[in-house]
Write an enzyme that holds these catalytic residues in place. Sequence first.
Site, mmCIF file in Angstrom:
data_model
loop_
_atom_site.group_PDB
_atom_site.id
_atom_site.type_symbol
_atom_site.label_atom_id
_atom_site.label_comp_id
_atom_site.label_asym_id
_atom_site.label_seq_id
_atom_site.Cartn_x
_atom_site.Cartn_y
_atom_site.Cartn_z
ATOM 1 N N LYS A 49 0.819 -1.205 0.000
ATOM 2 C CA LYS A 49 0.000 0.000 0.000
ATOM 3 C C LYS A 49 0.854 1.257 0.000
ATOM 4 C CE LYS A 49 -3.711 -0.030 2.578
ATOM 5 N NZ LYS A 49 -4.884 0.070 1.670
ATOM 6 N N ARG A 119 -3.715 2.819 8.439
ATOM 7 C CA ARG A 119 -3.961 1.534 7.788
ATOM 8 C C ARG A 119 -2.679 0.705 7.766
ATOM 9 N NH1 ARG A 119 -7.050 5.023 4.230
ATOM 10 N NH2 ARG A 119 -9.198 4.281 3.952
ATOM 11 N N GLY A 128 -8.350 -7.572 4.417
ATOM 12 C CA GLY A 128 -9.182 -7.788 5.587
ATOM 13 C C GLY A 128 -8.500 -8.448 6.763
ATOM 14 N N MET A 130 -5.746 -7.414 8.539
ATOM 15 C CA MET A 130 -5.210 -6.558 9.593
ATOM 16 C C MET A 130 -6.084 -5.321 9.754
ATOM 17 S SD MET A 130 -1.140 -7.116 9.158
ATOM 18 C CE MET A 130 -1.132 -6.542 7.483
ATOM 19 N N ARG A 375 -3.298 -1.591 -6.405
ATOM 20 C CA ARG A 375 -2.461 -2.789 -6.263
ATOM 21 C C ARG A 375 -2.873 -3.759 -7.356
ATOM 22 N NH1 ARG A 375 -5.205 -4.931 -0.599
ATOM 23 N NH2 ARG A 375 -7.299 -5.263 -1.407
ATOM 24 N N HIS A 491 -15.931 -9.148 1.713
ATOM 25 C CA HIS A 491 -14.887 -10.034 2.242
ATOM 26 C C HIS A 491 -15.055 -11.446 1.693
ATOM 27 C CE1 HIS A 491 -13.217 -12.847 5.282
ATOM 28 N NE2 HIS A 491 -12.233 -11.978 5.303
ATOM 29 N N GLU A 781 13.930 -44.124 -3.439
ATOM 30 C CA GLU A 781 13.033 -43.709 -2.366
ATOM 31 C C GLU A 781 13.592 -44.048 -0.982
ATOM 32 O OE1 GLU A 781 9.298 -45.798 -3.004
ATOM 33 O OE2 GLU A 781 10.370 -47.352 -4.118
ATOM 34 N N SER A 800 13.654 -42.848 -10.970
ATOM 35 C CA SER A 800 12.504 -42.002 -10.663
ATOM 36 C C SER A 800 12.506 -41.798 -9.154
ATOM 37 C CB SER A 800 11.202 -42.671 -11.114
ATOM 38 O OG SER A 800 10.115 -41.824 -10.815
ATOM 39 N N ASN A 804 7.683 -39.257 -2.019
ATOM 40 C CA ASN A 804 6.799 -39.517 -0.872
ATOM 41 C C ASN A 804 7.533 -40.391 0.150
ATOM 42 O OD1 ASN A 804 4.869 -38.122 -2.298
ATOM 43 N ND2 ASN A 804 3.730 -39.940 -2.937
ATOM 44 N N CYS A 867 8.316 -38.812 -9.178
ATOM 45 C CA CYS A 867 6.954 -39.313 -9.336
ATOM 46 C C CYS A 867 6.119 -39.227 -8.065
ATOM 47 C CB CYS A 867 6.958 -40.749 -9.849
ATOM 48 S SG CYS A 867 7.760 -41.929 -8.737
ATOM 49 N N TYR A 887 12.053 -35.058 -16.213
ATOM 50 C CA TYR A 887 10.593 -34.940 -16.191
ATOM 51 C C TYR A 887 10.089 -34.956 -14.752
ATOM 52 C CZ TYR A 887 10.326 -39.973 -15.179
ATOM 53 O OH TYR A 887 10.462 -41.207 -14.599
#
Length: 915
Positions: A49, A119, A128, A130, A375, A491, A781, A800, A804, A867, A887
């Site tokens: 701002k 502000r 909204g 703060m 903005r 809002h 993995e 690959s 996870n 993957c 990839y």
Amino acid sequence: MTGAERAKASALFEMRVTLRDLQMTKWVYSFGDGKAEGKAEMRNLLGGKGANLAEMANLGLPVPPGFTIPTEVCTYYYAHGETYPPELKADVDAALAHVGALTGRTFGDAANPLLVSVRSGARASMPGMMDTVLNLGLNDETVEAVAKSSGDRRFAYDSYRRFITMYSDVVLGVDHHHFEDLLESYKLKHGHTLDTDLSADDWAALVVQYKAKVQQELGTPFPQDPHAQLWGAIGAVFGSWMNQRAITYRRLHAIPEAWGTAVNVQAMVFGNMGETSATGVAFTRNPSTGEHALYGEFLVNAQGEDVVAGIRTPQDLTEKARKEAGSDKPSMELALPEAFKEFERISKVLETHYRDMQDLEFTVEKGKLWMLQTRSGKRTAKAALRIAVELAAEGLITQEEAVARVDPASLDQLLHPAIDPKAERKVVASGLPASPGAASGAIVFSADEAEAMKEQGRKVILVRVETSPEDIHGMHAAQGILTSRGGMTSHAAVVARGMGKPCVSGAGSLRIDYAAQTLTVSGQTFKKGDILTIDGSTGQVLAGEVAMLQPELSGEFATLMGWADKVRRLKIRANAETPADARMARSFGAEGIGLSRTEHMFFDAGRILAVREMILADDEAGRRSALAKLLPMQRADFVELFEIMKGLPVTIRLLDPPLHEFLPHTDAEVAEVAKSLNVDVERIQRRQKELHEVNPMLGFRGCRIAIAFPEIAEMQARAIFEAAVIAAKTTGEAVVPEVMVPLIATKAEFDIVNAVIQKTAKAVEEETGAILTFQVGTMIELPRAALRAEEIAETAEFFSFGTNDLTQTCYGVSRDDAGTFLGPYVQKGIIEVDPFVSIDVEGVGELVKIGVERGRKSRPNIKLGICGEHGGDPASVAFCEEVGLDYVSCSPFRVPIARLAAAQAALGKKAASQA
């Protein structure tokens, strides 16, 4: 103040600023009168701002003068026990004098008072979240001076009651509902319906009641000293950086706490000075659709919070919008034609200057237009695509800039269902189409209920009279949001669009009773838990659950994706094992399958019995007999995948999960399987005990199964190769399957399983006369596999990274159980983000880097991919580009996200190399 006095005050201020610049850190940055000490590029210091107010001032636009206290003060404030730098007070006093010199008023003066707004303004937009205070400087004396100078006593006391309400709520901790209750009681008692019905005497009487309520709640009177008011408001803005709703917003939007907020103090201009005054908010283009037309709302004789609070129904800016909305209230274009013409001009200036769609706030005071904010506007993914493509077509930005403008994660908004046009619509109400998309769910009336029901796995629609920043956690948990009050810039509308949630706002026919937990409309009553559907694209509210359709991506989406595909290096594959997933992935632009999990095929009702028969077998002959039943099923699966992919690469992972997962669990299921397979219940129970593991994710799974029972890997390899031969004939395309061995820790493990695969391939070639082309590789993995990648790559043809499991084994954390503590870990700053959502670059990422570097040592052209679900996370995709993977592979619906993220990562790398 005379002209000479104004000049003297201004000169003293500028001299003090110059001396401070020479001596130490600068704590205040002024703007106004066509110049400013800041500029747009200083948003990290001045907040969004403050930086944009300075920029507008530098552009010569009508901006009320003021000053910005930078984010460095916020940092100082929290680092020094919530105290300010010693020099700040004197700097603020000098800046106030400068603003007074420009406006001809004096802050705190009883006869000619300067009133200001206070502000917040963080570097990232947090609408909204703060706190804001308007009309600061009013007290029992200055209100009379304002009444006299304006010639409008009603305006003065209206402003004073607003100030008491906001200041008490934001600074003193006296909730605004106390004042709303007093106002409603007063209106009821005196026969008033609208706030605009109240006279000056009414507002003056309410001011007395408001001050008495503060005295009653706090035991101290409402503060009368304007300087004390100002420092209270400054402290409240800094304090609001750490309020719960701001903390939640930062967590949801990955905004670091260390950024802090700036404070903007600005001379007040008043939209509540009669019929030639107004306030409004606008976007230079439609934030929902991207249409190149002014979009927004305004209110005559009002202040800023009235527009977004939903207390009064806003009016349209343009005649075109008014006619489309069917409104009988005059547009700004007709009501305030000169101010509208100037606003239209400034809107074009700002959009051209910033080269982006702008979100604007403005006030008209007695016919004079003032700009309060600009903005880059928040927008839906649909709008972002259209705006980016059209800005490029207009020559304001390049195609590469257009690609960089769209947040990849926001594309999720385009991938949600829409209501099937053929479905029956039982419309019970209509409101404003505040955020596109559609959703069905059980009605809940509070944010806490929404969050609690989501945790139970239920989909909900959050129904509120109007939302507030305190509802953000419930809005995040809900499928969609429905409000009875508020406009297109309320809002609920703004936050829902940012979240990509469907929202219908301002459905005024709804009667919501929080106490009774009911929603009543058109004679129908809906209770908590009843199902509603909302259509955020039309504004309709429908009874019950309505059939949905998957979206079609075309137009600007296809254009932007085409531009993205030109600049990206990374290939994008999908994780898919069903024909439906594979077709969906292709429709979203996937360039192959990076992970096909064969165990998912085994859970099909038509084959789970054969799988269980294989697991229960006492010897190899028994297992082979069961596997012979599975072979044609697996082969058919792979034929279909190869045919859909038409020569694109397909990576098929051999059986990975522990075998006990395929066995029945309940006594009833055990009895049913025993009967179907004609075996004793005791035999099944005995096998369950044999396969039981304390920690199955680190137990008998992956390549360990293939080593113990090579006939399983043999059957799967045969199914793959026979399918490749068939699909090559049916499609006319060369099929090059990639067979992936899971959970490798050593080269020896890989070599044992690879030998089985190679032997099977040779047998299929002999049987079919075909020459197979294929690759055998492994998932990396386990940390040991990454560390020994150079050795493993001697025989593995591709890697690959299964991020996870690599994350689980790197952290020693079970993904299924981590939810109980990873959330608090993020909140406490132990980790920045859940490592299962976005790759941990320092830990897991380091293992990936090691695996890449060492793998390429022994096999320079080794194919490398990822993957895990990280393949669809933009930050993780950027990491994959950085380390040079070939990839990424992700779920089908995240393929567009990965395509765009890969393009942005390539552009980022290009920019870094040129810097």
